[in-house]
Design a protein around this motif. Structure first.
Motif, PDB file in Angstrom:
ATOM      1  N   ILE A 126      68.990  87.508  40.621  1.00  0.00           N
ATOM      2  CA  ILE A 126      68.345  88.826  40.557  1.00  0.00           C
ATOM      3  C   ILE A 126      67.681  89.144  41.889  1.00  0.00           C
ATOM      4  N   LEU A 127      67.882  90.377  42.343  1.00  0.00           N
ATOM      5  CA  LEU A 127      67.278  90.870  43.576  1.00  0.00           C
ATOM      6  C   LEU A 127      66.722  92.270  43.320  1.00  0.00           C
ATOM      7  N   THR A 128      65.683  92.632  44.065  1.00  0.00           N
ATOM      8  CA  THR A 128      65.257  94.025  44.064  1.00  0.00           C
ATOM      9  C   THR A 128      66.119  94.777  45.075  1.00  0.00           C
ATOM     10  N   MET A 129      66.054  96.106  45.040  1.00  0.00           N
ATOM     11  CA  MET A 129      66.801  96.903  46.006  1.00  0.00           C
ATOM     12  C   MET A 129      66.423  96.528  47.433  1.00  0.00           C
ATOM     13  N   SER A 130      65.132  96.382  47.695  1.00  0.00           N
ATOM     14  CA  SER A 130      64.707  96.049  49.060  1.00  0.00           C
ATOM     15  C   SER A 130      65.189  94.666  49.467  1.00  0.00           C
ATOM     16  N   GLN A 131      65.163  93.706  48.553  1.00  0.00           N
ATOM     17  CA  GLN A 131      65.655  92.361  48.866  1.00  0.00           C
ATOM     18  C   GLN A 131      67.153  92.372  49.139  1.00  0.00           C
ATOM     19  N   PHE A 132      67.888  93.171  48.382  1.00  0.00           N
ATOM     20  CA  PHE A 132      69.344  93.256  48.539  1.00  0.00           C
ATOM     21  C   PHE A 132      69.722  93.603  49.975  1.00  0.00           C
ATOM     22  N   PHE A 133      68.954  94.484  50.594  1.00  0.00           N
ATOM     23  CA  PHE A 133      69.310  94.970  51.927  1.00  0.00           C
ATOM     24  C   PHE A 133      68.603  94.206  53.052  1.00  0.00           C
ATOM     25  N   GLN A 134      67.993  93.081  52.729  1.00  0.00           N
ATOM     26  CA  GLN A 134      67.399  92.240  53.760  1.00  0.00           C
ATOM     27  C   GLN A 134      68.468  91.331  54.353  1.00  0.00           C
ATOM     28  N   LYS A 135      69.016  91.745  55.500  1.00  0.00           N
ATOM     29  CA  LYS A 135      70.047  91.003  56.223  1.00  0.00           C
ATOM     30  C   LYS A 135      71.209  90.667  55.280  1.00  0.00           C
ATOM     31  N   THR A 136      71.481  89.390  55.060  1.00  0.00           N
ATOM     32  CA  THR A 136      72.627  88.994  54.225  1.00  0.00           C
ATOM     33  C   THR A 136      72.178  88.471  52.858  1.00  0.00           C
ATOM     34  N   ARG A 137      70.982  88.860  52.436  1.00  0.00           N
ATOM     35  CA  ARG A 137      70.472  88.341  51.164  1.00  0.00           C
ATOM     36  C   ARG A 137      71.325  88.808  49.988  1.00  0.00           C
TER      37      ARG A 137
END
Length: 223
Positions: free
Chosen positions: A207-218
């Motif tokens: 599970i990721l948040t939207m902001s985490q999803f777009f952190q580099k290659t996360r």
């Protein structure tokens, strides 16, 4: 023809992304303007194994690069027109004022996967009736992803249904508050179904948040 044989001669090595792109472009270019049958494509692309041709056709079809139609009992394939591709991709235009915030977020996720050469399908329905926000595919492997902007205890049945389709649960939450709520309900779910240790033997909760999803290659954590 030489390029076809070159790709076919590398069957012992897994095709990389550039190989797939080149192969798909070659297959699409081999289709006539009026449509080509599978047999005609096999003859046109002499030396290309049928399994590779079928995989290429599948990728092109899911990406809406080609159309499939039937004349009598014969199935034909032809390249999609520029207008057909534009209409297919228009669902992902964030400039559309009629889109909801959730739809715009899913559009952002879809474009990210497409930019990384994944085949992407939105609102993907599976045999058990579950409607996923996204199905993404690469190298023949499919990943089912849910997006949530809210979640309640009544929604916990989705976990079991997701595990019927995929060995892992893959979720993107709109924000951290939603992520925490989903995680709490998931903890309750696994406690009632053998515990977390038992779950982790065969599955993963991703599970990721939207902001985490777009952190580099996360974003790669989900696939």
């Amino acid at each position: 023809m030489l390029e076809t044989k070159k790709i076919a001669n590398n069957l012992d090595d897994e095709l990389d992304d550039d190989d797939n792109v080149s192969l798909d472009e070659m297959v699409a270019s081999a289709m006539s303007e009026t449509g080509s049958t599978l047999q005609e494509l096999s003859e046109e692309l002499e030396g290309l194994p049928k399994s590779m041709l079928l995989q290429s056709i599948k990728r092109l079809f899911l990406a809406n690069k080609i159309k499939k139609f039937r004349v009598g009992k014969q199935i034909f394939f032809k390249k999609s027109t520029a207008e057909e591709e534009r209409l297919y991709n228009s669902n992902d235009e964030v400039e559309d004022d009629e889109q909801t915030p959730d739809s715009k977020n899913i559009s952002r996720l879809a474009r990210k996967f497409r930019s990384c050469r994944y085949i992407v399908k939105r609102n993907y329905s599976t045999d058990n009736g579950l409607l996923y926000s996204l199905m993404v595919e690469k190298k023949g492997i499919q990943y089912y992803i849910m997006y949530f902007s809210s979640f309640s205890g009544d929604d916990n049945i989705v976990f079991s249904k997701m595990l019927e389709n995929d060995k892992d649960i893959r979720i993107v939450a709109a924000d951290n508050r939603t992520k925490i709520e989903i995680a709490k309900i998931f903890d309750t779910y696994v406690e009632k179904n053998g515990g977390l240790d038992e779950f982790n033997k065969d599955h993963a909760f991703l599970i990721l948040t939207m902001s985490q999803f777009f952190q580099k290659t996360r974003w790669k954590m989900l696939v």
